[in-house]
Design a protein around this motif. Structure first.
Motif, PDB file in Angstrom:
ATOM      1  N   ASP A 154       0.811  -1.208   0.000  1.00  0.00           N
ATOM      2  CA  ASP A 154       0.000   0.000   0.000  1.00  0.00           C
ATOM      3  C   ASP A 154       0.849   1.266   0.000  1.00  0.00           C
ATOM      4  O   ASP A 154       0.453   2.284  -0.576  1.00  0.00           O
ATOM      5  N   HIS A 159       0.098   6.609  -6.865  1.00  0.00           N
ATOM      6  CA  HIS A 159      -0.996   7.525  -7.195  1.00  0.00           C
ATOM      7  C   HIS A 159      -0.491   8.968  -7.265  1.00  0.00           C
ATOM      8  O   HIS A 159      -0.942   9.753  -8.109  1.00  0.00           O
ATOM      9  N   ARG A 199     -10.651   6.714  -5.763  1.00  0.00           N
ATOM     10  CA  ARG A 199     -11.260   5.617  -6.519  1.00  0.00           C
ATOM     11  C   ARG A 199     -10.816   4.271  -5.962  1.00  0.00           C
ATOM     12  O   ARG A 199     -11.608   3.331  -5.888  1.00  0.00           O
ATOM     13  N   GLU A 200      -9.545   4.165  -5.568  1.00  0.00           N
ATOM     14  CA  GLU A 200      -9.082   2.901  -4.989  1.00  0.00           C
ATOM     15  C   GLU A 200      -9.741   2.642  -3.644  1.00  0.00           C
ATOM     16  O   GLU A 200     -10.135   1.512  -3.341  1.00  0.00           O
ATOM     17  N   THR A 257     -11.014   1.184 -13.189  1.00  0.00           N
ATOM     18  CA  THR A 257     -10.412   2.156 -14.088  1.00  0.00           C
ATOM     19  C   THR A 257     -10.626   1.726 -15.529  1.00  0.00           C
ATOM     20  O   THR A 257     -11.062   0.613 -15.804  1.00  0.00           O
ATOM     21  N   THR A 287      -9.573  -1.109  -8.709  1.00  0.00           N
ATOM     22  CA  THR A 287      -8.669  -0.512  -7.738  1.00  0.00           C
ATOM     23  C   THR A 287      -8.882  -1.100  -6.348  1.00  0.00           C
ATOM     24  O   THR A 287      -8.291  -0.674  -5.382  1.00  0.00           O
ATOM     25  N   GLY A 288      -9.728  -2.072  -6.246  1.00  0.00           N
ATOM     26  CA  GLY A 288     -10.032  -2.699  -4.970  1.00  0.00           C
ATOM     27  C   GLY A 288     -11.448  -3.226  -5.046  1.00  0.00           C
ATOM     28  O   GLY A 288     -12.213  -2.859  -5.918  1.00  0.00           O
TER      29      GLY A 288
END
Length: 271
Positions: A3, A10, A242-243, A249, A255-256
């Motif tokens: 992460d 990002h 967004r994640e 995407t 993104t998760g």
């Protein structure tokens, strides 16, 4: 640790996005330039008259023998300026976002449309003035939290050894967290995610948040850098948002899954 790398990724993607969209980048610079002028004026005034302010606030030191009075007031002046600089870093993003609300809303929407599989972007159902009010109110709440942390870290800085080693590191991570919250709020507020829900989302992915915000906070310490990084930081924070919500995407990569990190998962709900 993955992460951490994703958060930093990002940040880089956001900078690359604005580099490819020169017009959005140019408009995104304006709020930062305005804020920089205001902050530079305030810090310059503090540098010029900070010693007089400290002398006025410490009349009890007038009768101290030399050099103790000068050393004491000089130390307090340096501490005052350092604290003002820390607060400037913590508040620069909030003030810039408030000044540049229309610019950054538009930029964030363009990023969403660019990466969304269907080319659309979530839009706020609230009128502009209502969005501005919510943004200002939430920014003030975040600033109060950041100020409390700043005071605690300032006090902890007097602890021998720990105050000069551990405390500054904690300070950078705290700064990174609040910077990320302010930047991601542009995209998350547009989706109807309230402040309490935003904080819950960020806390659920602390490494992702630190990977994005901590290096950005360090970069913001360099004069003028914050102005040039702000547009890309807003773009990158949109990708990070967004994640956090598990949105897909354009390249088809999710993104998760959005379940364990979504506001609904912890019992909260969107507006």
């Amino acid at each position: 640790m993955r992460d951490l790398g994703a958060g930093f990724g990002h940040l880089l993607k956001g900078q690359r996005w604005v580099a490819r969209h020169g017009r959005s980048y140019g408009f995104g610079l304006l709020p930062g330039l305005i804020t920089l002028v205001l902050y530079a004026a305030a810090l310059t005034a503090l540098a010029l008259w900070g010693e007089d302010l400290v002398a006025w606030a410490t009349p009890f030191a007038d009768d101290w023998s030399s050099p103790w009075s000068g050393l004491f007031r000089g130390f307090l002046t340096a501490v005052l300026f350092a604290l003002a600089l820390l607060l400037a870093v913590l508040t620069f993003t909030a003030v810039t976002l408030l000044i540049g609300q229309p610019f950054y809303e538009s930029l964030s929407e363009r990023v969403d449309r660019d990466v969304s599989p269907d080319g659309t972007a979530p839009e706020s159902a609230l009128p502009f003035w209502r969005d501005l009010w919510i943004s200002g109110r939430d920014s003030l709440r975040i600033l109060v939290r950041a100020a409390v942390w700043g005071v605690l870290l300032f006090a902890a800085g007097f602890i021998p050894v720990i105050g000069q080693t551990v405390v500054p590191v904690i300070g950078f991570f705290v700064t990174g967290f609040f910077l990320t919250e302010e930047l991601a709020s542009v995209a998350l507020q547009r989706r109807g995610v309230q402040l309490r829900e935003r904080l819950a989302l960020l806390r659920s992915r602390k490494l992702l948040v630190w990977g994005f915000g901590t290096p950005l906070g360090l970069a913001f310490l360099v004069p003028f850098v914050a102005v040039f990084l702000m547009p890309g930081a807003v773009a990158g924070a949109t990708l990070l948002a967004r994640e956090l919500l598990g949105e897909e995407t354009r390249d088809g990569a999710a993104t998760g899954d959005g379940k364990e990190n979504s506001p609904e998962a912890d019992g909260t709900h969107r507006m």
